[in-house]
Every structure is written in C-alpha cells, then in structure tokens.
Write a protein that holds these residues in place. Structure first.
Motif, PDB file in Angstrom:
ATOM      1  N   VAL A  66       0.833  -1.212   0.000  1.00  0.00           N
ATOM      2  CA  VAL A  66       0.000   0.000   0.000  1.00  0.00           C
ATOM      3  C   VAL A  66       0.863   1.255   0.000  1.00  0.00           C
ATOM      4  O   VAL A  66       0.647   2.185  -0.791  1.00  0.00           O
ATOM      5  CB  VAL A  66      -0.962  -0.001   1.208  1.00  0.00           C
ATOM      6  CG1 VAL A  66      -1.659   1.346   1.344  1.00  0.00           C
ATOM      7  CG2 VAL A  66      -1.987  -1.117   1.065  1.00  0.00           C
ATOM      8  N   SER A  68       4.032   1.639  -0.881  1.00  0.00           N
ATOM      9  CA  SER A  68       4.822   1.800  -2.104  1.00  0.00           C
ATOM     10  C   SER A  68       3.945   2.215  -3.286  1.00  0.00           C
ATOM     11  O   SER A  68       4.402   2.954  -4.167  1.00  0.00           O
ATOM     12  CB  SER A  68       5.564   0.498  -2.433  1.00  0.00           C
ATOM     13  OG  SER A  68       4.660  -0.559  -2.703  1.00  0.00           O
ATOM     14  N   LYS A  69       2.710   1.789  -3.292  1.00  0.00           N
ATOM     15  CA  LYS A  69       1.814   2.115  -4.408  1.00  0.00           C
ATOM     16  C   LYS A  69       1.312   3.540  -4.347  1.00  0.00           C
ATOM     17  O   LYS A  69       1.171   4.205  -5.384  1.00  0.00           O
ATOM     18  CB  LYS A  69       0.632   1.137  -4.413  1.00  0.00           C
ATOM     19  CG  LYS A  69      -0.301   1.307  -5.600  1.00  0.00           C
ATOM     20  CD  LYS A  69      -1.386   0.237  -5.586  1.00  0.00           C
ATOM     21  CE  LYS A  69      -2.311   0.362  -6.800  1.00  0.00           C
ATOM     22  NZ  LYS A  69      -3.363  -0.687  -6.792  1.00  0.00           N
ATOM     23  N   TYR A  70       1.032   4.039  -3.148  1.00  0.00           N
ATOM     24  CA  TYR A  70       0.423   5.355  -3.008  1.00  0.00           C
ATOM     25  C   TYR A  70       1.394   6.425  -2.505  1.00  0.00           C
ATOM     26  O   TYR A  70       1.408   7.544  -3.012  1.00  0.00           O
ATOM     27  CB  TYR A  70      -0.783   5.281  -2.060  1.00  0.00           C
ATOM     28  CG  TYR A  70      -1.843   4.313  -2.516  1.00  0.00           C
ATOM     29  CD1 TYR A  70      -2.507   4.504  -3.723  1.00  0.00           C
ATOM     30  CD2 TYR A  70      -2.161   3.192  -1.761  1.00  0.00           C
ATOM     31  CE1 TYR A  70      -3.474   3.606  -4.158  1.00  0.00           C
ATOM     32  CE2 TYR A  70      -3.124   2.294  -2.183  1.00  0.00           C
ATOM     33  CZ  TYR A  70      -3.778   2.500  -3.379  1.00  0.00           C
ATOM     34  OH  TYR A  70      -4.724   1.607  -3.808  1.00  0.00           O
ATOM     35  N   PHE A  71       2.214   6.093  -1.499  1.00  0.00           N
ATOM     36  CA  PHE A  71       3.090   7.095  -0.912  1.00  0.00           C
ATOM     37  C   PHE A  71       4.335   7.362  -1.752  1.00  0.00           C
ATOM     38  O   PHE A  71       4.798   8.496  -1.828  1.00  0.00           O
ATOM     39  CB  PHE A  71       3.526   6.653   0.499  1.00  0.00           C
ATOM     40  CG  PHE A  71       2.531   6.966   1.574  1.00  0.00           C
ATOM     41  CD1 PHE A  71       1.174   7.058   1.283  1.00  0.00           C
ATOM     42  CD2 PHE A  71       2.934   7.169   2.880  1.00  0.00           C
ATOM     43  CE1 PHE A  71       0.243   7.329   2.271  1.00  0.00           C
ATOM     44  CE2 PHE A  71       2.015   7.451   3.883  1.00  0.00           C
ATOM     45  CZ  PHE A  71       0.671   7.526   3.578  1.00  0.00           C
ATOM     46  N   ALA A  74       3.874   9.802  -4.768  1.00  0.00           N
ATOM     47  CA  ALA A  74       3.612  11.136  -4.213  1.00  0.00           C
ATOM     48  C   ALA A  74       4.880  11.716  -3.595  1.00  0.00           C
ATOM     49  O   ALA A  74       5.169  12.913  -3.725  1.00  0.00           O
ATOM     50  CB  ALA A  74       2.501  11.051  -3.164  1.00  0.00           C
ATOM     51  N   PHE A 235      -1.114  13.152  -4.681  1.00  0.00           N
ATOM     52  CA  PHE A 235      -1.936  11.979  -4.989  1.00  0.00           C
ATOM     53  C   PHE A 235      -2.611  12.099  -6.346  1.00  0.00           C
ATOM     54  O   PHE A 235      -2.923  11.084  -6.981  1.00  0.00           O
ATOM     55  CB  PHE A 235      -2.954  11.749  -3.870  1.00  0.00           C
ATOM     56  CG  PHE A 235      -2.324  11.306  -2.585  1.00  0.00           C
ATOM     57  CD1 PHE A 235      -1.656  10.093  -2.503  1.00  0.00           C
ATOM     58  CD2 PHE A 235      -2.354  12.112  -1.463  1.00  0.00           C
ATOM     59  CE1 PHE A 235      -1.054   9.680  -1.323  1.00  0.00           C
ATOM     60  CE2 PHE A 235      -1.751  11.710  -0.278  1.00  0.00           C
ATOM     61  CZ  PHE A 235      -1.094  10.491  -0.207  1.00  0.00           C
ATOM     62  N   THR A 238      -0.027  10.861  -8.572  1.00  0.00           N
ATOM     63  CA  THR A 238       0.036   9.410  -8.379  1.00  0.00           C
ATOM     64  C   THR A 238      -1.061   8.719  -9.181  1.00  0.00           C
ATOM     65  O   THR A 238      -0.819   7.700  -9.856  1.00  0.00           O
ATOM     66  CB  THR A 238      -0.110   9.059  -6.885  1.00  0.00           C
ATOM     67  OG1 THR A 238       0.982   9.631  -6.163  1.00  0.00           O
ATOM     68  CG2 THR A 238      -0.120   7.553  -6.676  1.00  0.00           C
ATOM     69  N   GLY A 239      -2.275   9.268  -9.130  1.00  0.00           N
ATOM     70  CA  GLY A 239      -3.381   8.692  -9.886  1.00  0.00           C
ATOM     71  C   GLY A 239      -3.150   8.748 -11.383  1.00  0.00           C
ATOM     72  O   GLY A 239      -3.404   7.775 -12.107  1.00  0.00           O
ATOM     73  N   HIS A 242      -0.518   6.101 -12.367  1.00  0.00           N
ATOM     74  CA  HIS A 242      -1.062   4.738 -12.418  1.00  0.00           C
ATOM     75  C   HIS A 242      -1.955   4.567 -13.644  1.00  0.00           C
ATOM     76  O   HIS A 242      -1.921   3.515 -14.308  1.00  0.00           O
ATOM     77  CB  HIS A 242      -1.854   4.446 -11.143  1.00  0.00           C
ATOM     78  CG  HIS A 242      -0.995   4.030  -9.980  1.00  0.00           C
ATOM     79  ND1 HIS A 242      -0.485   2.754  -9.853  1.00  0.00           N
ATOM     80  CD2 HIS A 242      -0.559   4.726  -8.900  1.00  0.00           C
ATOM     81  CE1 HIS A 242       0.231   2.677  -8.744  1.00  0.00           C
ATOM     82  NE2 HIS A 242       0.199   3.863  -8.138  1.00  0.00           N
ATOM     83  N   VAL A 271       4.973   3.953 -13.535  1.00  0.00           N
ATOM     84  CA  VAL A 271       4.349   4.772 -12.476  1.00  0.00           C
ATOM     85  C   VAL A 271       5.378   5.737 -11.904  1.00  0.00           C
ATOM     86  O   VAL A 271       5.130   6.951 -11.782  1.00  0.00           O
ATOM     87  CB  VAL A 271       3.767   3.882 -11.353  1.00  0.00           C
ATOM     88  CG1 VAL A 271       3.355   4.738 -10.152  1.00  0.00           C
ATOM     89  CG2 VAL A 271       2.572   3.098 -11.864  1.00  0.00           C
TER      90      VAL A 271
END
Length: 416
Positions: A66, A68-71, A74, A235, A238-239, A242, A271
């Motif tokens: 989680v 690594s995918k979101y933070f 960003a 974020f 980030t979106g 992805h 990403v």
C-alpha cells in the motif's frame, strides 16, 4: 506475532517518533549515541528486528504494498516539485559538475565492483532468478544516485528477493554512513583540501548569502489549504501515473515483448517515471511555491514511513550470509570517490561542492544537508537543491546502472 496491520502501522510510527525525538535531544549521551549510530539506520533496523524475532510478519503484511503504491509516487513528486532552477544556476557549473561526476562514479563503480569481486569470489555474486545479485545492487544504485524513494522504485522494477534486499540495505546504509563520516571529517579541514585541489571557495560565500535571503523572503508557515493542495498535487499525480502506466504497460507487453528484459514492461517502472516527470514539470509552474510551505518535508515523512515498512521485511540474519557483498560496496564507493577527486582536481572545484555533490547522490537530501551544514548551517539548502536533482535522475540513472550490472553478470556468468 502481531497480524493486525493497523497495530503494526502504529508501532512503526511510534518507532519513528522515538528515533526522531531522541535524536533531537540535547543530552550528551544521546548525541554521542547518534554520532555513532545514525537515525536512518535505526529506522531500517528496528522494524527489521521486529520481523527477525517474529513479532510482526513483514512478508504477510499489506503495509508495504500500500505504501509503495500510493506514498512512493507522491513522495517523488514532493521532492522534485521544489527544484529551484535559478538557485541551481547561481551555484555555477562546478556544483552541478561535481554532482554529476558523483553520479558517473556510481554508474561506473557498480558494474566495475561487481566484476572485480565476481572475478575473485564468484560465489559472492552468484544467484538465480530473484536472487541474482545484480538485482539487489540495482536498489543500491537507485539509493546512491537518488535516495530511498528511488531505491524502492528500482526494487519494484527488478524484484530482488526479500533476503537479498535485506543484505543490500545493510551494505547501502553502513557503507554510505562510513563515507559520510569521511566527508564530514573533511569539512573540518576544507581549507587545506581546497589548497590541494587548487580551488577558490569564494563562490560558496556568494551562494550562502543568496540562500539566506531567499529563505527569509519565501518561507512561510503552512496552512490547511497548503496541505490540501499538496495532497491534491501528490496523490493527483500518483493517480495520473497509475492510469497512464495501465495503458503503456499492456501496449508494450503486447507489441514489444522484447522490452521485458529491460524491465520496460514493468507497470511500476512507468508509475515512478511518470510521477517524477510530473514533479519536474510542476517545478517550473506556480505549484513550486508549495515547497515554501514544506512539500519536501511532507515527502520526507512519507519516505520515512516507507523506510520503516521496508525495514519490517528485513531478515537481519540474512545479512551475515554473504559478507563479501560489503567488498562490492566498499569498492563501489571508492570508485565514486576517486572519480570525484580527479574531476575536482582537474577543474579546481572546491571541496564543499565535492562533499555535497557526493552526498546528494549517496545520501539524499537529509545527508547532503547535514554535510553542507557541517561547512555552515545556512548552506544546508545547497545540499537539498542538489539532492532534489538526484531524486529527479535517481530512478533513471539507477535503472541504466542496473542494466550495465546485468550485462556484466550475464557476460561473466555470475547468475549461475
């Protein structure tokens, strides 16, 4: 064993809080302790102890995926959005040359160290699949050109095993901290070193005065709208990253499958690459003003949470399994240092830029600012500025270095 990730996250943040609290104390005992054991090392290894003794299940936890995918994306945006191109230009070409010479030293030193150690002790660099040593060294390349975020990005791209990565974290942190100690010692005799280099350090004084003025004019106390905008930018990017990666990756995998050997069909590679490019692009827009409200500081918070979740997956017992890896790290950092010294001697670059340029690569913004501050506290932002450039190129430079090490490994048969 604690299996509830909410509890584990609470424990990790309490560990980070305890480390930073004790590191900030004026007590002579704590100062002496942290002069020997750097805080960053504890942020890795205390969570590693929890995993090694079975208190938490690092492999089974969903915290790292989680975070690594979101933070991570960003975090890269927050670090690169503050690139101050005008201030970088005022540093003059010598500062950038020193920083890029350090980058070249890392890119050359990694493959060379792998070849030297592999020629002497093939067993040290042997491995198959996710245990191929070059995959783990790729994460060090990301760390030593950029920082922890770039290291994590390349870990996701090249997928070294957890055991191999644990060993690489130990090599990374211990060798890098040893090198930083050498540079901080050099700061105390900078005038003598500058005479040996034939360098004029007057430019350092000019930069110091300019940055003092810039900080006084621009720095502000962040308000709620600032934090909302940081979240939107970080974020949001980030979106977007992805979303674009989900289009690019299947297209390349279907139409250009041969690119898989270069990891260009890795979703996470795209990403991270796209997030970094977005941050760089935003640095020339009004969004860069978010740095004055502390965007890079928020990025550092994200980074340390990421570091703690990485450490939680470490098996510290694996570090002793292959001590020869430290020889690779020492040779690698020596090549980096030799190239830097030769370039700075040739171009008469002051030791300040040599030291800070080196740490902008090897240590990231935190270590680069510490080394810069060892010369003068107001010069700490110089380290941050150069480290931000390192964050911007860290993933790409580390990626190219990894491909060179893969080539050396394949040619020499180290993967057997």
């Amino acid at each position: 064993m604690i299996e509830n990730d909410a509890v584990v996250l609470g424990i990790l943040t309490l560990i980070l809080g305890a480390v930073f609290l004790t590191a900030s104390l004026e007590s002579r005992g704590w100062k002496r302790f942290y002069s020997i054991i750097p805080p960053l090392l504890l942020c890795y290894f205390i969570p590693g102890l929890l995993n090694s003794f079975g208190i938490v299940d690092g492999a089974g936890s969903q915290l790292y995926p989680v975070v690594s995918k979101y933070f991570l994306p960003a975090c890269l945006v927050f670090f690169t959005i503050g690139m101050d191109w005008k201030s970088l230009a005022r540093l003059g070409p010598k500062a950038l040359i020193a920083m890029l010479a350090g980058t070249a030293g890392i890119m050359i030193g990694g493959p060379l160290a792998l070849w030297i150690v592999g020629s002497i002790s093939p067993a040290t660099v042997a491995g198959q699949g996710n245990n191929e040593v070059w995959r783990g060294l790729a994460t060090i390349a990301g760390s030593w050109i950029g920082g922890g975020a770039n290291q994590t990005a390349l870990r996701e791209v090249f997928q070294p095993s957890d055991m191999l990565f644990s060993q690489m974290v130990a090599v990374d942190v211990l060798v890098a901290e040893l090198w930083m100690a050498v540079l901080i010692y050099g700061a105390g005799i900078a005038a003598r070193i500058d005479r040996l280099l034939g360098a004029d350090s007057s430019i350092v004084e000019d930069v110091k005065m300019h940055l003092d003025t810039e900080n006084q004019i621009n720095e502000r106390v962040p308000k709620v709208p600032d934090y909302i905008m940081m979240a939107a930018v970080g974020f949001g990017a980030t979106g977007i990253s992805h979303a674009l990666a989900e289009v690019i990756t299947p297209f390349l995998a279907s139409n250009y499958p041969e690119l898989e050997k270069y990891s260009l069909t890795s979703n996470f590679f795209w990403v991270i690459s796209i997030a970094t490019l977005i941050g760089i692009a935003l640095s020339v827009t009004p969004a860069r003003k978010l740095e004055h409200a502390g965007a890079s500081k928020l990025g550092s918070v994200f980074l340390y949470v990421l570091i703690a979740t990485i450490g939680m997956q470490m098996d510290l017992g694996a570090v002793a399994d292959n001590p020869g890896l430290f020889a690779i790290g020492l040779i690698w950092i020596s090549v980096h240092g030799i190239i830097l010294i030769l370039v700075c001697k040739w171009l008469k670059i002051p030791f300040f830029f040599l030291a800070v340029g080196s740490q902008a690569n090897v240590g990231g913004s935190a270590s680069a600012s510490v080394v810069a501050a060892a010369f003068h506290p107001s010069l700490a932002p110089v380290g941050v500025l150069l480290a931000i450039l390192g964050y911007a190129i860290g993933t790409y430079g580390g990626y190219l270095t990894a491909l060179l090490m893969q080539m050396v490994s394949n040619m020499a048969g180290f993967q057997m």
